[in-house]
Design a protein around this motif. Structure first.
Motif, PDB file in Angstrom:
ATOM      1  N   SER A  45      -5.949  23.672   1.509  1.00  0.00           N
ATOM      2  CA  SER A  45      -6.549  22.544   0.808  1.00  0.00           C
ATOM      3  C   SER A  45      -5.504  21.802  -0.009  1.00  0.00           C
ATOM      4  O   SER A  45      -4.547  22.409  -0.497  1.00  0.00           O
ATOM      5  CB  SER A  45      -7.649  23.069  -0.128  1.00  0.00           C
ATOM      6  OG  SER A  45      -8.061  22.045  -1.005  1.00  0.00           O
ATOM      7  N   PRO A  46      -5.671  20.499  -0.175  1.00  0.00           N
ATOM      8  CA  PRO A  46      -4.765  19.796  -1.078  1.00  0.00           C
ATOM      9  C   PRO A  46      -5.024  20.171  -2.542  1.00  0.00           C
ATOM     10  O   PRO A  46      -4.194  19.915  -3.407  1.00  0.00           O
ATOM     11  CB  PRO A  46      -5.085  18.313  -0.838  1.00  0.00           C
ATOM     12  CG  PRO A  46      -6.405  18.284  -0.158  1.00  0.00           C
ATOM     13  CD  PRO A  46      -6.610  19.607   0.514  1.00  0.00           C
ATOM     14  N   PRO A  56     -14.783  18.886  -7.290  1.00  0.00           N
ATOM     15  CA  PRO A  56     -14.609  17.540  -6.737  1.00  0.00           C
ATOM     16  C   PRO A  56     -13.183  17.038  -6.912  1.00  0.00           C
ATOM     17  O   PRO A  56     -12.512  17.393  -7.880  1.00  0.00           O
ATOM     18  CB  PRO A  56     -15.564  16.682  -7.576  1.00  0.00           C
ATOM     19  CG  PRO A  56     -16.500  17.630  -8.238  1.00  0.00           C
ATOM     20  CD  PRO A  56     -15.766  18.918  -8.387  1.00  0.00           C
ATOM     21  N   ALA A  57     -12.729  16.228  -5.963  1.00  0.00           N
ATOM     22  CA  ALA A  57     -11.404  15.615  -6.072  1.00  0.00           C
ATOM     23  C   ALA A  57     -11.377  14.739  -7.325  1.00  0.00           C
ATOM     24  O   ALA A  57     -12.410  14.200  -7.732  1.00  0.00           O
ATOM     25  CB  ALA A  57     -11.111  14.782  -4.829  1.00  0.00           C
ATOM     26  N   PRO A  58     -10.191  14.598  -7.956  1.00  0.00           N
ATOM     27  CA  PRO A  58     -10.107  13.802  -9.183  1.00  0.00           C
ATOM     28  C   PRO A  58     -10.682  12.395  -9.021  1.00  0.00           C
ATOM     29  O   PRO A  58     -11.288  11.860  -9.955  1.00  0.00           O
ATOM     30  CB  PRO A  58      -8.595  13.745  -9.463  1.00  0.00           C
ATOM     31  CG  PRO A  58      -8.011  14.894  -8.716  1.00  0.00           C
ATOM     32  CD  PRO A  58      -8.903  15.161  -7.547  1.00  0.00           C
ATOM     33  N   ALA A  59     -10.528  11.827  -7.810  1.00  0.00           N
ATOM     34  CA  ALA A  59     -10.999  10.458  -7.577  1.00  0.00           C
ATOM     35  C   ALA A  59     -12.509  10.330  -7.766  1.00  0.00           C
ATOM     36  O   ALA A  59     -13.026   9.236  -7.984  1.00  0.00           O
ATOM     37  CB  ALA A  59     -10.620  10.016  -6.162  1.00  0.00           C
ATOM     38  N   LYS A 160     -20.051  21.807  -4.309  1.00  0.00           N
ATOM     39  CA  LYS A 160     -19.001  21.873  -5.325  1.00  0.00           C
ATOM     40  C   LYS A 160     -17.952  20.784  -5.160  1.00  0.00           C
ATOM     41  O   LYS A 160     -17.448  20.263  -6.134  1.00  0.00           O
ATOM     42  CB  LYS A 160     -18.297  23.239  -5.263  1.00  0.00           C
ATOM     43  CG  LYS A 160     -19.054  24.378  -5.935  1.00  0.00           C
ATOM     44  CD  LYS A 160     -18.253  25.666  -5.766  1.00  0.00           C
ATOM     45  CE  LYS A 160     -18.901  26.844  -6.495  1.00  0.00           C
ATOM     46  NZ  LYS A 160     -18.142  28.094  -6.239  1.00  0.00           N
ATOM     47  N   SER A 161     -17.579  20.469  -3.906  1.00  0.00           N
ATOM     48  CA  SER A 161     -16.521  19.468  -3.743  1.00  0.00           C
ATOM     49  C   SER A 161     -17.056  18.107  -3.333  1.00  0.00           C
ATOM     50  O   SER A 161     -16.523  17.093  -3.748  1.00  0.00           O
ATOM     51  CB  SER A 161     -15.472  19.950  -2.736  1.00  0.00           C
ATOM     52  OG  SER A 161     -16.072  20.184  -1.489  1.00  0.00           O
ATOM     53  N   GLY A 162     -18.120  18.075  -2.539  1.00  0.00           N
ATOM     54  CA  GLY A 162     -18.598  16.797  -2.025  1.00  0.00           C
ATOM     55  C   GLY A 162     -19.777  16.214  -2.780  1.00  0.00           C
ATOM     56  O   GLY A 162     -20.169  15.074  -2.554  1.00  0.00           O
ATOM     57  N   LEU A 163     -20.352  17.015  -3.682  1.00  0.00           N
ATOM     58  CA  LEU A 163     -21.506  16.579  -4.488  1.00  0.00           C
ATOM     59  C   LEU A 163     -22.681  16.152  -3.616  1.00  0.00           C
ATOM     60  O   LEU A 163     -23.329  15.138  -3.881  1.00  0.00           O
ATOM     61  CB  LEU A 163     -21.099  15.444  -5.448  1.00  0.00           C
ATOM     62  CG  LEU A 163     -19.932  15.780  -6.393  1.00  0.00           C
ATOM     63  CD1 LEU A 163     -19.562  14.574  -7.246  1.00  0.00           C
ATOM     64  CD2 LEU A 163     -20.272  16.972  -7.282  1.00  0.00           C
ATOM     65  N   VAL A 164     -22.948  16.918  -2.567  1.00  0.00           N
ATOM     66  CA  VAL A 164     -24.061  16.605  -1.670  1.00  0.00           C
ATOM     67  C   VAL A 164     -24.881  17.863  -1.376  1.00  0.00           C
ATOM     68  O   VAL A 164     -24.404  18.994  -1.529  1.00  0.00           O
ATOM     69  CB  VAL A 164     -23.582  16.001  -0.324  1.00  0.00           C
ATOM     70  CG1 VAL A 164     -23.089  14.578  -0.515  1.00  0.00           C
ATOM     71  CG2 VAL A 164     -22.492  16.872   0.307  1.00  0.00           C
ATOM     72  N   LEU A 165     -26.113  17.632  -0.940  1.00  0.00           N
ATOM     73  CA  LEU A 165     -27.046  18.697  -0.574  1.00  0.00           C
ATOM     74  C   LEU A 165     -27.418  18.542   0.895  1.00  0.00           C
ATOM     75  O   LEU A 165     -27.450  17.419   1.401  1.00  0.00           O
ATOM     76  CB  LEU A 165     -28.316  18.596  -1.434  1.00  0.00           C
ATOM     77  CG  LEU A 165     -28.125  18.776  -2.943  1.00  0.00           C
ATOM     78  CD1 LEU A 165     -29.355  18.297  -3.706  1.00  0.00           C
ATOM     79  CD2 LEU A 165     -27.817  20.228  -3.271  1.00  0.00           C
TER      80      LEU A 165
ATOM     81  N   ALA B  28     -19.667   6.077   0.852  1.00  0.00           N
ATOM     82  CA  ALA B  28     -18.871   7.263   0.533  1.00  0.00           C
ATOM     83  C   ALA B  28     -18.258   7.114  -0.847  1.00  0.00           C
ATOM     84  O   ALA B  28     -18.042   6.001  -1.330  1.00  0.00           O
ATOM     85  CB  ALA B  28     -17.778   7.471   1.577  1.00  0.00           C
ATOM     86  N   ARG B  29     -18.018   8.258  -1.457  1.00  0.00           N
ATOM     87  CA  ARG B  29     -17.361   8.325  -2.751  1.00  0.00           C
ATOM     88  C   ARG B  29     -15.889   8.665  -2.556  1.00  0.00           C
ATOM     89  O   ARG B  29     -15.572   9.489  -1.688  1.00  0.00           O
ATOM     90  CB  ARG B  29     -17.931   9.523  -3.510  1.00  0.00           C
ATOM     91  CG  ARG B  29     -18.898   9.262  -4.551  1.00  0.00           C
ATOM     92  CD  ARG B  29     -19.445  10.608  -5.036  1.00  0.00           C
ATOM     93  NE  ARG B  29     -20.865  10.474  -5.254  1.00  0.00           N
ATOM     94  CZ  ARG B  29     -21.368   9.798  -6.268  1.00  0.00           C
ATOM     95  NH1 ARG B  29     -20.575   9.238  -7.155  1.00  0.00           N
ATOM     96  NH2 ARG B  29     -22.660   9.673  -6.403  1.00  0.00           N
ATOM     97  N   PRO B  30     -15.014   8.161  -3.398  1.00  0.00           N
ATOM     98  CA  PRO B  30     -13.614   8.584  -3.314  1.00  0.00           C
ATOM     99  C   PRO B  30     -13.539  10.105  -3.444  1.00  0.00           C
ATOM    100  O   PRO B  30     -14.212  10.684  -4.296  1.00  0.00           O
ATOM    101  CB  PRO B  30     -12.955   7.924  -4.527  1.00  0.00           C
ATOM    102  CG  PRO B  30     -13.885   6.846  -4.961  1.00  0.00           C
ATOM    103  CD  PRO B  30     -15.257   7.252  -4.531  1.00  0.00           C
ATOM    104  N   GLY B  31     -12.754  10.737  -2.601  1.00  0.00           N
ATOM    105  CA  GLY B  31     -12.574  12.182  -2.691  1.00  0.00           C
ATOM    106  C   GLY B  31     -13.545  12.983  -1.846  1.00  0.00           C
ATOM    107  O   GLY B  31     -13.388  14.190  -1.712  1.00  0.00           O
ATOM    108  N   GLN B  32     -14.569  12.322  -1.274  1.00  0.00           N
ATOM    109  CA  GLN B  32     -15.511  13.062  -0.428  1.00  0.00           C
ATOM    110  C   GLN B  32     -14.934  13.275   0.967  1.00  0.00           C
ATOM    111  O   GLN B  32     -14.193  12.439   1.476  1.00  0.00           O
ATOM    112  CB  GLN B  32     -16.814  12.259  -0.270  1.00  0.00           C
ATOM    113  CG  GLN B  32     -17.883  12.606  -1.274  1.00  0.00           C
ATOM    114  CD  GLN B  32     -19.184  11.879  -0.997  1.00  0.00           C
ATOM    115  OE1 GLN B  32     -19.194  10.772  -0.461  1.00  0.00           O
ATOM    116  NE2 GLN B  32     -20.282  12.501  -1.387  1.00  0.00           N
ATOM    117  N   SER B  33     -15.330  14.396   1.596  1.00  0.00           N
ATOM    118  CA  SER B  33     -14.987  14.589   2.997  1.00  0.00           C
ATOM    119  C   SER B  33     -15.915  13.731   3.857  1.00  0.00           C
ATOM    120  O   SER B  33     -16.956  13.267   3.378  1.00  0.00           O
ATOM    121  CB  SER B  33     -15.142  16.059   3.388  1.00  0.00           C
ATOM    122  OG  SER B  33     -16.511  16.429   3.333  1.00  0.00           O
TER     123      SER B  33
END
Lengths: 492, 103
Positions: A45-46, A56-59, A160-165, B28-33
């Motif tokens: 992972s980056p 989540p990514a900082p962005a 946790k990373s994508g904020l989706v269900l 999409a949101r920044p940082g999402q896959s």
């Protein structure tokens, strides 16, 4: 820390290469670096944090990433030490092989988000610390390939990373303490969780009173999850399993049935629960393919996964190759942190030739042994029962990649005489696809053993995967050595 | 209370760009896959299997199961759960091994 995909001043040879930047890897890397070792820390992972501290990514601009985590301060502490260290962080590096080259280790990786950039990287080091974590163990059941059925850990990771269900109404099922954490997270994030369907009973823990009493933070953790589940009106139903998924192109409902002690169905107990997603998993399996390919000794854990045999300093049976965290048996983030530090201290002592600080080592060893005892008790309580194959229908796909049905696997065993997962693979292609048996391996091993012998659930054979991840031919071709690849290359 | 994952972690920014899935725009949101963006739009399948032609999407969510393979910007067999979404990405359902054009 030098966070770069290609450090301009990267040394030709590191003292230590750490594979995996989760809790164990971070802890080992910063400990060794603080003791003066040059350290490369590689992760696919980056981002650092591994699966447990996936965030989540900082962005994304998340102000409260800790809302989805326990023990977030454990992670932020390690992150601070990493940032203050001289560790070279190599994110987006998918390690596909570790080989011995002239008395040193060569760690081979391909780069990119999914290893698709096709740039081959080789990191040389005097010692290697494997902190490769775990992946979720799955057992098949009718309908488990339908869209909307996702791994319990997968749902957690995507959240946790994508904020989706995966849906609005999510049943959580399988076995193991992870299910409670997943249900609590999904509910906190807005999903309705009608039930947690647990195949074991939780009474199994009562057989290990000393392990429980010695690990009060685990009871606190259970109380936190329990409280969250009560608050969100989630029902925990033990000794039950999802035995069928309904829907044509996606999940519309599941059938939940009662189980006896051996996980056999109680006839007529099936009950339908409407839902639009199912998050399912049966505990975690150590990710050890880099080690088994090098011939490291393994052991079978109380819940019948395969883990590495380690000595008290965290070294594997192969000299100068160490492991920390889940590869030695699944035990969670705090245990991984302790084992990472122990490994870091021992590696520094070996390479620098001075003794590790005895007091600190003894304290860490005590904490490790206490947490390992709890992990073993937990694993024993959630070990798969022998009756689960009874849930399968003839047309249930066991191998998701190669679409191999239960009927085909059983025919390979009863008609063709296969007695182990490898032979079943050669007859049916089960385990031969993209995931290399990570999703179906536990089930195929079990089906092969159950037909042939009285032995109920054999230990899975440690898989040898000379290529731990898919490697583009172009990346192999770009290696400068005449024979850099592992000695054993199989055609499957 | 209609809470969302983004509320829970206090995300200050909303979806800020689009990708397309087939002919459908997907925020999409920044940082999402790519997989997360698709889940966010209620899309759970973006691949059909080689022999049965059955729909599949993200399963393990951590790059281990390869069920989430998608054709992204013309390139098949990308793990959508690992590949970050970028503005204007074109995602299409991957049929079988994704190399039908090779015959």
């Amino acid at each position: 820390m030098r966070p770069s995909a290609e450090p301009p001043t990267a040394p030709d040879l590191y003292d230590l290469a750490v594979i995996g930047a989760g809790c164990a890897g971070l802890s080992g890397a910063v400990t060794a670096s603080e003791l003066g070792l040059s350290v490369a820390l590689l992760d696919a992972s980056p981002q650092i944090g591994g699966q447990f501290f996936r965030h989540p990514a900082p962005a994304t601009g998340a102000a409260r990433p800790e809302a989805l985590h326990h023990d977030w301060s454990l992670f932020t502490g390690l992150r601070r030490r990493l940032e203050a260290s001289a560790v070279d962080l190599l994110g987006g590096h998918h390690v596909w092989s570790v080989v011995r080259e002239g008395g040193l280790w060569a760690v081979h990786a391909v780069t990119g988000a999914d290893g698709g950039e096709e740039r081959a990287v080789r990191v040389r080091a005097r010692a290697v610390l494997l902190a490769t974590g775990a992946y979720e163990r799955q057992l098949p059941f009718p309908g488990w390939t339908l869209p909307g059925v996702v791994g319990a850990g997968g749902a957690q990771a995507m959240l946790k990373s994508g904020l989706v269900l995966p849906g609005r109404r999510v049943v959580v099922a399988g076995s193991g303490p992870l299910l409670l954490a997943v249900a609590a997270s999904l509910a906190a994030a807005g999903a309705r969780v009608p039930a947690v369907i647990e195949a074991s009973g939780y009474l199994g823990y009562a057989r290990h009173p000393y392990a429980l009493a010695a690990n009060p933070h685990k009871l606190t953790e259970a109380a936190v999850h329990g409280g969250a589940l009560l608050r969100h009106r989630v029902r925990l139903r033990t000794r039950t399993a999802v035995t069928e998924v309904h829907g044509t192109d996606r999940v519309e409902a599941v059938t939940v049935s009662r189980l006896d002690r051996d996980w056999r169905l109680v006839p007529g107990s099936g009950r339908r629960i409407a839902c639009d997603a199912l998050a399912v998993g049966h505990g975690l399996a150590p990710q050890i393919d880099l080690a088994t390919t090098l011939g490291c000794a393994t052991r079978t854990t109380p819940d019948r996964t395969t883990a590495l045999v380690l000595d008290t300093s965290q070294e594997t049976s192969v000299r100068d190759l160490w492991a920390a965290g889940e590869p030695g048996g699944v035990g969670g983030a705090r245990l991984a942190d302790v084992e990472g530090e122990l490994a870091g201290l021992a590696i520094a002592a070996r390479l620098r030739g001075h003794p590790a600080r005895r007091g600190r080592v003894r304290e860490l060893e005590r904490r490790r042994d206490r947490m390992r005892a709890f992990a073993d008790a937990m694993a024993a309580a959630h070990a798969p029962g022998t009756g689960w194959p009874q849930w399968l229908a003839d047309d249930t796909e066991v191998c998701r990649c190669e679409e191999v049905t239960t009927q085909s696997v059983r025919a390979a065993v009863t008609d063709l005489g296969a007695r182990d997962a490898r032979t079943v693979k050669l007859f049916t292609r089960a385990g031969m696809g993209w995931c290399q048996g990570r999703m179906c391996g536990a089930a195929v091993t079990c089906l092969a053993a159950q037909h042939g012998s009285a032995e109920a659930l054999a230990e899975p054979a440690p898989e040898r995967r000379p290529f731990a991840v898919p490697v583009p031919l172009r990346a192999l071709g770009s290696l400068d050595d005449p024979a850099p690849a592992p000695q054993t290359v199989t055609t499957d | 209370m209609a809470r969302t994952p983004a509320d829970l972690v206090g995300t200050r920014t909303g979806p800020s760009f689009e990708i397309t899935f087939g002919d459908r725009p997907v925020p999409a949101r920044p940082g999402q896959s790519v997989a997360a963006a698709l889940w966010g739009a209620g899309i759970l399948a973006w691949r059909t299997t080689r022999s049965g032609g059955r729909p599949r999407g993200a399963f393990c969510g951590i790059g281990q199961c390869y069920d989430c393979l998608a054709t992204i910007n013309g390139q098949p067999n990308r793990r959508a759960c690992l590949v970050p979404a970028h503005p204007g990405d074109v995602v299409v359902t991957q049929e079988g091994h994704g190399h039908a054009s090779l015959g």
